[in-house]
Design a protein around this motif. Structure first.
Motif, short mmCIF file in Angstrom:
data_model
loop_
_atom_site.label_atom_id
_atom_site.label_comp_id
_atom_site.label_asym_id
_atom_site.label_seq_id
_atom_site.Cartn_x
_atom_site.Cartn_y
_atom_site.Cartn_z
N VAL A 1 4.29 1.26 -3.10
CA VAL A 1 3.06 0.60 -3.53
C VAL A 1 3.25 -0.87 -3.91
O VAL A 1 2.40 -1.71 -3.59
CB VAL A 1 2.38 1.40 -4.67
CG1 VAL A 1 1.19 0.63 -5.24
CG2 VAL A 1 1.92 2.76 -4.15
N PRO A 2 4.35 -1.27 -4.58
CA PRO A 2 4.50 -2.70 -4.88
C PRO A 2 4.47 -3.58 -3.63
O PRO A 2 3.96 -4.71 -3.67
CB PRO A 2 5.87 -2.77 -5.57
CG PRO A 2 6.07 -1.42 -6.17
CD PRO A 2 5.46 -0.47 -5.18
N VAL A 3 5.02 -3.07 -2.53
CA VAL A 3 4.96 -3.83 -1.27
C VAL A 3 3.55 -3.79 -0.69
O VAL A 3 3.01 -4.81 -0.26
CB VAL A 3 5.98 -3.27 -0.25
CG1 VAL A 3 5.78 -3.92 1.12
CG2 VAL A 3 7.39 -3.52 -0.74
N ILE A 4 2.93 -2.61 -0.69
CA ILE A 4 1.59 -2.47 -0.11
C ILE A 4 0.59 -3.39 -0.81
O ILE A 4 -0.26 -3.99 -0.17
CB ILE A 4 1.12 -0.99 -0.20
CG1 ILE A 4 2.00 -0.11 0.70
CG2 ILE A 4 -0.34 -0.85 0.20
CD1 ILE A 4 1.77 1.38 0.52
N LEU A 5 0.71 -3.53 -2.11
CA LEU A 5 -0.22 -4.37 -2.88
C LEU A 5 0.25 -5.81 -3.03
O LEU A 5 -0.47 -6.64 -3.57
CB LEU A 5 -0.47 -3.76 -4.26
CG LEU A 5 -1.12 -2.38 -4.30
CD1 LEU A 5 -1.33 -1.93 -5.74
CD2 LEU A 5 -2.45 -2.38 -3.56
#
Length: 561
Positions: free
Chosen positions: A441-445
């Protein structure tokens, strides 16, 4: 005398307690503080869907008493767009005209229409194709103006003008085509501006993005009264409520509109704001808000709407909404504050839980189990803090300081969700960090800076994950690759690929592969089905409801990513 005073006080206390428990909460449930911030009504005569009446293939209305409904009949039986083999809208411009093509019983029916400034409509109908048995298709047009009796006309190469339902002379054929060509040129000018990236898009892709935007633009549904299911009572709101809900698509949650609205917002603000305001104005004084839909009724539940702020984040980068978003800041602050408080337990940011009534970036999220903390929701709250901080800063509101501090708290707590041995983030389960889809999620967001020590590690983790396919990341084989999730991922990868840092080259490679392959999968599916889907399996086959607005994100992917 003393006894009388005691009885009086007790009685007064009883009345107040009764009001606190049985009167005030139901009153608050039906009090919507931001309803005064009413969505603007549609004062333009345009194609729209009215409530559950989805049998007209085209319905023109300005939401007053004026409406013009076009039905298609086959041997006297009314056909809706859900009855035909497939349909597609082209030449976007819902307030000026458009093009609807559908296929039924070996016939291709094309309806080109122009909406004139005086709310009159001219339509050219063309039918091609023959049945294998040589019999005619016997398709007819039924036209209803307001409450008048319907007029039935043959479908074929005819030019029909309304009001008045008059067949025009064939001499007007060239004049109509000339006017319609103006609409097509306007769209061509827009697409050339959006898709000019050094090389011309192939014709097939230009047709795809036109179909995608035409589809979502003609998916606005308005209900002129809405049933609300509350905690204490069920009641009806009598004002217009706007949704993004295409023909044949069953909207289960208001959250499901987020990604379709990202497509719509690319070129259009009025309808985007109508739908957005209809949604966020369901927040009531009790701290509840609409999300789930039960048989057409909106169900109110405790406010937890983190994905809403992914839409706001998108709108903040769009100049069409620069002057509009500040007017929504109080409303969005109310929702953000309740989302924050309803998501965080007594242990603070290491106890973050889904309530079980809203979506995350992967889809609907069940309630978080005991002794667990959701890393996905934790990241969404951090991103929400940045979004609402930026919104308040733009209007000079001091509340930006509060949200800035909350984002600092989020960053300071990130390490609690990090497994240093295996080099990944994840959910906290009984104090241990467990890997899973949320690890990415840190990469996706796009939450990490390009200089972050952990960014390259996270990109490598993503690349090596067996659920990362050439056309995107899948939550599981059953759920497949979700278009919306991977739109966010592609945006993030593009950002990292444009910023100098140790992860730039890897981000660029992942970005190029994901973007091109996902667009190709959506294009191939659209060629076969003439529709859009929100998910695809590992074999690139579409999953789920046909006509899902989320699939129209191919427009955004091809235009600015």
């Amino acid at each position: 005398m003393i006894e009388g005073v005691f009885v009086s006080i007790a009685a007064s206390y009883g009345v107040q307690r009764y009001r606190d428990v049985y009167v005030i909460p139901p009153e608050k449930e039906q009090t919507f503080p931001f309803l005064a911030n009413k969505q603007s009504e549609s004062d333009k005569f345009r194609n729209i869907i009215l409530g559950d009446s989805k049998t007209p293939v085209l319905l023109f209305s300005d939401l007053s008493n004026e409406k013009l409904a076009f039905h298609v009949l086959n041997n006297g039986t009314v056909l809706s767009l859900t009855d035909v083999e497939h349909y597609e809208f082209g030449t976007p411009g819902s307030e000026n005209g458009g093009k609807l093509t559908f296929y039924y019983n070996y016939a291709e029916v094309i309806l080109n229409y122009i909406i004139h400034p005086n709310s009159s409509v001219t339509i050219l109908s063309t039918v091609d194709g023959k049945r294998p048995d040589g019999k005619p298709n016997d398709l007819e047009f039924s036209v209803t103006e307001g409450e008048e009796e319907p007029v039935v006309l043959p479908l074929g190469t005819e030019i029909i003008s309304y009001p008045g339902v008059t067949l025009q002379s064939r001499d007007n054929f060239e004049e109509f085509l000339s006017q319609f060509e103006i609409l097509q040129r306007k769209w061509a000018d827009i697409s050339n501006k959006l898709f000019s990236s050094g090389q011309q898009l192939p014709k097939a892709y230009l047709e795809l993005v036109e179909s995608a935007y035409g589809f979502v633009e003609n998916s606005i549904n308005v209900k002129q009264s809405t049933e609300i299911i509350g905690l204490y009572n069920n009641f009806t709101q009598s004002h217009n409520t706007f949704y993004l809900e295409p023909h044949g698509f069953s909207l289960k949650q208001l959250d499901d509109q987020v990604f379709g609205l990202m497509t719509l917002s690319k070129l259009e603000s009025a309808d985007t704001l109508r739908v957005l305001k209809s949604w966020i104005n369901t927040a009531n004084e009790l701290g509840y808000m609409g999300n789930q839909i039960d048989n057409g009724s909106i169900v109110l539940s405790k406010i937890q709407a983190p994905v809403l702020f992914q839409l706001i984040k998108e709108l903040q980068d769009n100049s069409l909404f620069k002057d509009e978003l500040p007017g929504l800041s109080d409303n969005l602050e109310f929702i953000a504050e309740h989302t924050w408080k309803n998501s965080i337990g007594t242990k603070g940011l290491v106890e973050v839980k889904w309530l079980g009534n809203s979506n995350g970036i992967f889809g609907f999220e069940e309630a978080t189990p005991k002794d667990s903390s959701s890393f996905e929701l934790f990241c969404l709250l951090g991103d929400m803090s940045r979004v609402i901080q930026k919104l308040h800063e733009a209007s000079g509101n001091s509340l930006s300081t509060k949200w800035g501090q909350r984002f600092n708290d989020f960053e300071a707590t990130m390490s609690k969700y990090w497994n240093d041995e295996n080099k990944h983030y994840g959910d906290l389960v009984k104090v241990k960090v467990e890997s899973g889809p949320a690890s990415h999620v840190p990469v996706i967001l796009g939450l990490l800076t390009e200089k972050s020590d952990s960014l390259k590690q996270l990109l490598e983790n993503l690349q090596q994950d067996s659920n990362f396919l050439p056309f995107g990341f899948q939550y599981s084989e059953e759920q497949g690759v979700r278009v919306g999730t991977n739109y966010l991922l592609i945006k993030s990868l593009k950002k990292y690929s444009s910023l100098s840092g140790p992860s730039q080259e890897l981000a660029h490679n992942l970005y190029s592969i994901s973007k091109n392959h996902l667009a190709a999968v959506i294009a191939r599916s659209n060629r076969a089905t003439k529709s859009f889907y929100g998910r695809y399996d590992k074999n690139m086959k579409q999953i789920g409801q046909k006509g899902h607005p989320e699939g129209t994100l191919v427009f955004n992917i091809m235009s600015n990513l």
